[in-house]
Design a protein around this motif. Structure first.
Motif: not given
Length: 160
Positions: A2-6, A101-109, A121-122
């Motif tokens: 899991k990691r943050d994403i923008n 830009s979307i921002g959040g946390r990846v839960t599955k990759r 957030e956006i």
């Protein structure tokens, strides 16, 4: 893992009177970080995001607006955001901020494909990452102007 994403996507149009800016916030295009966010991941995360519908500026913790409209379609998720903050709206109108830009946390990759996300957030941001959503029009003095004409107008006014 899991990691943050923008992920950034350019604006499609703005409405000066209503202080609204429109465009895709995401699509399944490979972004500049080599990642793809699946449409289904965004759709599953959307209801949770819309509880607050917060719009930020450059992924900072301060809110500058709210998502008012949205539509999930074959190309991605189209949004309409109201920009309440005067400084942020000025940056949208002057072309400093060019997209979302979307921002959040990846839960599955799965490798570079994001299949699950908590959409937090956006943001209004200055640099596109997603090539599918182009800044195509802005409302200038009540008239819709395409992006090429806007660049031409800005260039000519700078020369005066």
């Amino acid at each position: 893992m899991k990691r943050d994403i923008n992920i950034f996507v350019p604006f499609q149009k703005t409405d000066d009177e209503a202080r609204m800016v429109y465009g895709y916030c995401t699509s399944e295009a490979v972004d500049s970080q080599g990642e793809v966010v699946k449409k289904e991941a965004i759709r599953k995360a959307w209801d949770h995001y819309m509880e607050y519908a917060n719009v930020r500026e450059m992924h900072q913790p301060s809110a500058v607006g709210v998502t008012k409209e949205f539509q999930h379609d074959d190309d991605g998720t189209w949004i309409g955001e109201y920009v309440a903050d005067d400084r942020a709206w000025k940056f949208v109108k002057e072309g400093v901020y060019k997209g979302f830009s979307i921002g959040g946390r990846v839960t599955k990759r799965s490798r570079n494909v994001i299949e699950g996300i908590i959409l937090a957030e956006i943001s209004l941001v200055d640099r596109p990452a997603n090539p599918d959503a182009k800044f195509s029009a802005i409302k200038v003095d009540g008239a819709l102007v395409d992006a090429f004409e806007l660049e031409e107008i800005k260039t000519k006014s700078d020369m005066k």
